[in-house]
Design a protein around this motif. Structure first.
Motif, mmCIF file in Angstrom:
data_model
loop_
_atom_site.group_PDB
_atom_site.id
_atom_site.type_symbol
_atom_site.label_atom_id
_atom_site.label_comp_id
_atom_site.label_asym_id
_atom_site.label_seq_id
_atom_site.Cartn_x
_atom_site.Cartn_y
_atom_site.Cartn_z
ATOM 1 N N ILE A 113 50.277 -2.991 -11.552
ATOM 2 C CA ILE A 113 50.064 -2.317 -12.916
ATOM 3 C C ILE A 113 50.829 -3.076 -14.030
ATOM 4 C CG2 ILE A 113 50.370 -0.555 -14.764
ATOM 5 C CD1 ILE A 113 49.355 1.370 -12.138
ATOM 6 N N LYS A 114 52.136 -3.629 -13.580
ATOM 7 C CA LYS A 114 53.172 -3.992 -14.247
ATOM 8 C C LYS A 114 53.678 -5.552 -13.918
ATOM 9 C CE LYS A 114 55.448 0.461 -14.660
ATOM 10 N NZ LYS A 114 55.238 0.741 -16.130
ATOM 11 N N ASP A 115 53.424 -5.897 -12.768
ATOM 12 C CA ASP A 115 54.030 -7.112 -12.233
ATOM 13 C C ASP A 115 53.089 -7.799 -11.266
ATOM 14 O OD1 ASP A 115 55.851 -9.147 -11.860
ATOM 15 O OD2 ASP A 115 57.661 -7.598 -11.442
ATOM 16 N N VAL A 116 53.609 -8.977 -10.821
ATOM 17 C CA VAL A 116 52.837 -9.682 -9.876
ATOM 18 C C VAL A 116 53.844 -9.702 -8.838
ATOM 19 C CG1 VAL A 116 53.989 -11.896 -10.484
ATOM 20 C CG2 VAL A 116 51.995 -11.914 -9.210
ATOM 21 N N ILE A 117 53.026 -9.398 -7.592
ATOM 22 C CA ILE A 117 53.918 -9.530 -6.195
ATOM 23 C C ILE A 117 53.551 -10.630 -5.441
ATOM 24 C CG2 ILE A 117 54.156 -8.174 -3.866
ATOM 25 C CD1 ILE A 117 52.558 -5.920 -5.265
ATOM 26 N N LYS A 143 58.378 -10.818 3.178
ATOM 27 C CA LYS A 143 59.300 -10.967 2.137
ATOM 28 C C LYS A 143 58.884 -10.644 0.750
ATOM 29 C CE LYS A 143 62.956 -11.546 5.085
ATOM 30 N NZ LYS A 143 64.068 -10.685 5.036
ATOM 31 N N VAL A 144 59.077 -9.381 0.111
ATOM 32 C CA VAL A 144 58.218 -9.195 -0.939
ATOM 33 C C VAL A 144 59.207 -9.184 -2.356
ATOM 34 C CG1 VAL A 144 56.751 -7.355 -2.266
ATOM 35 C CG2 VAL A 144 56.773 -7.489 0.397
ATOM 36 N N LEU A 145 58.741 -9.936 -3.355
ATOM 37 C CA LEU A 145 59.427 -10.033 -4.672
ATOM 38 C C LEU A 145 58.446 -9.622 -5.671
ATOM 39 C CD1 LEU A 145 61.211 -13.467 -3.847
ATOM 40 C CD2 LEU A 145 62.187 -11.359 -3.618
ATOM 41 N N SER A 146 58.943 -9.523 -6.694
ATOM 42 C CA SER A 146 58.180 -9.400 -8.194
ATOM 43 C C SER A 146 58.865 -10.367 -9.419
ATOM 44 C CB SER A 146 58.040 -7.856 -8.147
ATOM 45 O OG SER A 146 59.285 -7.374 -8.608
ATOM 46 N N ALA A 147 57.511 -10.801 -10.007
ATOM 47 C CA ALA A 147 58.414 -11.654 -11.024
ATOM 48 C C ALA A 147 59.274 -10.846 -12.064
ATOM 49 C CB ALA A 147 57.238 -12.334 -11.892
ATOM 50 N N GLU A 148 58.972 -9.898 -12.372
ATOM 51 C CA GLU A 148 59.854 -9.027 -13.239
ATOM 52 C C GLU A 148 60.986 -8.135 -12.730
ATOM 53 O OE1 GLU A 148 59.525 -9.729 -16.440
ATOM 54 O OE2 GLU A 148 57.898 -10.950 -16.069
ATOM 55 N N ASP A 149 60.956 -8.226 -11.420
ATOM 56 C CA ASP A 149 62.078 -7.653 -10.490
ATOM 57 C C ASP A 149 61.915 -6.252 -10.743
ATOM 58 O OD1 ASP A 149 64.001 -7.511 -8.646
ATOM 59 O OD2 ASP A 149 65.423 -7.591 -10.286
ATOM 60 N N VAL A 150 60.587 -5.829 -10.832
ATOM 61 C CA VAL A 150 60.286 -4.205 -10.725
ATOM 62 C C VAL A 150 60.704 -3.619 -9.269
ATOM 63 C CG1 VAL A 150 58.525 -2.620 -10.675
ATOM 64 C CG2 VAL A 150 58.300 -4.456 -12.349
ATOM 65 N N LEU A 151 60.729 -4.260 -8.544
ATOM 66 C CA LEU A 151 61.040 -3.731 -7.160
ATOM 67 C C LEU A 151 62.699 -3.651 -6.993
ATOM 68 C CD1 LEU A 151 58.926 -6.351 -4.489
ATOM 69 C CD2 LEU A 151 58.943 -3.897 -4.513
ATOM 70 N N GLY A 152 63.549 -4.480 -7.375
ATOM 71 C CA GLY A 152 64.880 -4.430 -7.482
ATOM 72 C C GLY A 152 65.415 -3.292 -8.641
ATOM 73 N N LYS A 153 64.380 -3.268 -9.703
ATOM 74 C CA LYS A 153 64.925 -2.048 -10.593
ATOM 75 C C LYS A 153 64.560 -0.697 -9.910
ATOM 76 C CE LYS A 153 64.521 -5.247 -14.415
ATOM 77 N NZ LYS A 153 63.738 -5.984 -15.655
ATOM 78 N N GLU A 182 66.663 3.270 -19.069
ATOM 79 C CA GLU A 182 66.274 1.897 -19.076
ATOM 80 C C GLU A 182 65.401 1.597 -18.211
ATOM 81 O OE1 GLU A 182 68.216 -2.503 -19.448
ATOM 82 O OE2 GLU A 182 69.460 -0.722 -19.836
ATOM 83 N N LEU A 183 65.754 1.878 -16.956
ATOM 84 C CA LEU A 183 65.011 1.390 -15.568
ATOM 85 C C LEU A 183 63.782 2.202 -15.716
ATOM 86 C CD1 LEU A 183 68.068 1.594 -13.067
ATOM 87 C CD2 LEU A 183 66.978 -0.722 -14.175
ATOM 88 N N ALA A 184 63.905 3.548 -16.090
ATOM 89 C CA ALA A 184 62.476 4.203 -16.071
ATOM 90 C C ALA A 184 61.334 3.669 -16.998
ATOM 91 C CB ALA A 184 62.865 5.658 -16.350
ATOM 92 N N LYS A 185 62.001 3.006 -18.028
ATOM 93 C CA LYS A 185 60.909 2.363 -18.704
ATOM 94 C C LYS A 185 60.049 1.276 -18.042
ATOM 95 C CE LYS A 185 63.530 3.446 -23.153
ATOM 96 N NZ LYS A 185 64.226 2.617 -24.304
ATOM 97 N N VAL A 186 60.771 0.676 -17.364
ATOM 98 C CA VAL A 186 60.025 -0.265 -16.476
ATOM 99 C C VAL A 186 59.476 0.359 -15.386
ATOM 100 C CG1 VAL A 186 60.371 -2.523 -15.093
ATOM 101 C CG2 VAL A 186 61.829 -2.075 -17.070
#
Length: 430
Positions: A113-117, A143-153, A182-186
């Protein structure tokens, strides 16, 4: 290949991507892989995110598979789960990606919904140099990443939530609370939105690979069987107590392995007489003989009456080839005895009258291997062994290509599932 593309026989059933925000996300994944973004206004993707149009613009069909191992993926939408995989060096890539989608559907739904995996299907090998490298792959990890780092956040927010629950004075830390907002907004409410994949490690089971000219690896509880070109590096070199090596040129040994391991449905009236399997094989053989003797003959309009007349007029050629007379003999014996005795049958002929056992986990791979021994059956080649089919197609003349495309359109493409179930007893495949 334009004729195949126009008739959706190559790169068919792909998902069109034309929304600017999705194209932007795809380009972010490309840049993360060290590739240049594309300027396309629309393109199509498969289950793994591979796009033939992107490959053409980049001038690299292996842009998601640089070493033909540790396959990359780009996920823009959960809808990719229903797509085919059209470019891969391993036959089980499609199933592995399907399992990843299935096991992590909630996370994929929320993240896309928010990002690319994006990421890699990572295993223990960085480059395949010999057969032993392939045999060392027991499992893979996404090994999963996301462009906007939604996973990390999301992971960071989860840790802060845990701290808030466990430390009585944590709610007084304004900086921490501001960071959580701030994180919850993402990320949204991570109690409701599962943003972190649940399962990323999967077994690497039986497979075919394009390495070393094409090689099969069948895995049984007590033995691994490798079938391929015996000149491949490392063939017959290691672990003889655990690995059996069979030359793909040895039709007798390959057949005996498939039969003894329970992967074959042997020729019996119970399925042969209802499926039309022998009749199908016979028609494929006759069409192949006509093309071999008269390459410019247009068979698009050839009906059964014309084919029957050709058979009568070319009996000497047909008898010399031997395949068509064998099938007629097999049909008579099955009708009389209910089965066909294979003990004295020429090894290559055996592959004409068997199919993979439909309920065996390796059914699709077994049918692929069978098709290597029956190249005249281009329909089976197309269904189970597209790499082999495309290679055959490229070497054929324009007349034969048109015939092949028309026959596939009027038979298999009309109702793929019904065709596979009727002829091969197969109901579904992801």
């Amino acid at each position: 290949m334009d004729l195949l593309r126009d008739n959706e026989l190559i790169y068919g059933r792909l998902l069109r991507i034309e929304e600017p925000h999705l194209i932007e996300r795809y380009n972010k994944a490309l840049k993360a892989f060290g590739l240049r973004p594309v300027k396309l206004e629309a393109f199509h993707i498969d289950r793994t995110g591979f796009s033939p149009q992107v490959a053409e613009e980049l001038g690299n069909y292996n842009y998601l598979d640089p070493n033909e191992v540790n396959r990359r993926f780009i996920i823009l939408t959960p809808a990719q789960i229903d797509l085919p995989v059209v470019h891969t060096a391993f036959s089980n890539t499609s199933q592995l990606v399907y399992e990843f989608f299935s096991k992590n559907s909630r996370a994929i739904d929320a993240l896309t919904i928010k990002d690319v995996i994006y990421g890699e299907i990572e295993d223990s090998v960085q480059k395949v140099e010999d057969v032993e490298d392939l045999l060392s792959i027991n499992q893979v990890e996404f090994k999963v990443l996301s462009a906007e780092d939604v996973l990390g956040k999301a992971a960071e927010l989860g840790k802060l939530v845990d701290r808030l629950k466990q430390e009585p004075e944590a709610w007084r830390d304004n900086a921490m609370l501001e960071r959580m907002v701030e994180l919850a907004k993402v990320c949204g409410d991570i109690r409701e939105n599962a943003l972190v994949p649940d399962q990323v490690i999967f077994r690497h089971n039986t497979f075919w690979t394009s390495h070393f000219g094409g090689l099969y690896v069948f895995i049984d509880p007590d033995m691994i069987t490798v079938i391929g070109d015996p000149t491949a590096p490392g063939f017959r070199r290691s672990r003889p107590w655990q690995v059996s090596y069979l030359s793909i040129r040895d039709a007798d040994r390959v057949f005996r392995f498939l039969a003894s391991s329970g992967r074959l449905e042997l020729p019996r009236a119970s399925w042969l007489e209802t499926s039309g399997y022998l009749e199908h094989r016979a028609e494929m053989i006759i069409r192949g003989l006509i093309h071999a003797t008269d390459p410019q003959r247009d068979l698009v309009s050839a009906d059964k009456v014309w084919l029957q007349a050709w058979i009568h007029n070319n009996a000497t050629l047909i008898n010399r080839d031997g395949n068509f007379p064998f099938l007629n003999m097999a049909k008579r014996e099955v009708a009389q005895l209910g089965h066909l005795r294979l003990e004295d049958v020429f090894p290559l002929h055996r592959f004409l009258v068997v199919r993979a056992k439909p309920d065996h986990p390796d059914a699709w791979l077994t049918n692929r291997l069978i098709s290597d021994f029956v190249p005249s059956d281009f329909i089976s080649r197309y269904i189970f062994n597209k790499q082999g089919f495309y290679k055959d197609y490229e070497s054929a003349n324009a007349v034969w290509r048109e015939d092949v495309v028309e026959i596939l359109k009027t038979s298999y493409l009309k109702d793929k599932e019904a065709f596979r179930e009727h002829l091969y007893g197969l109901v579904d495949k992801h």
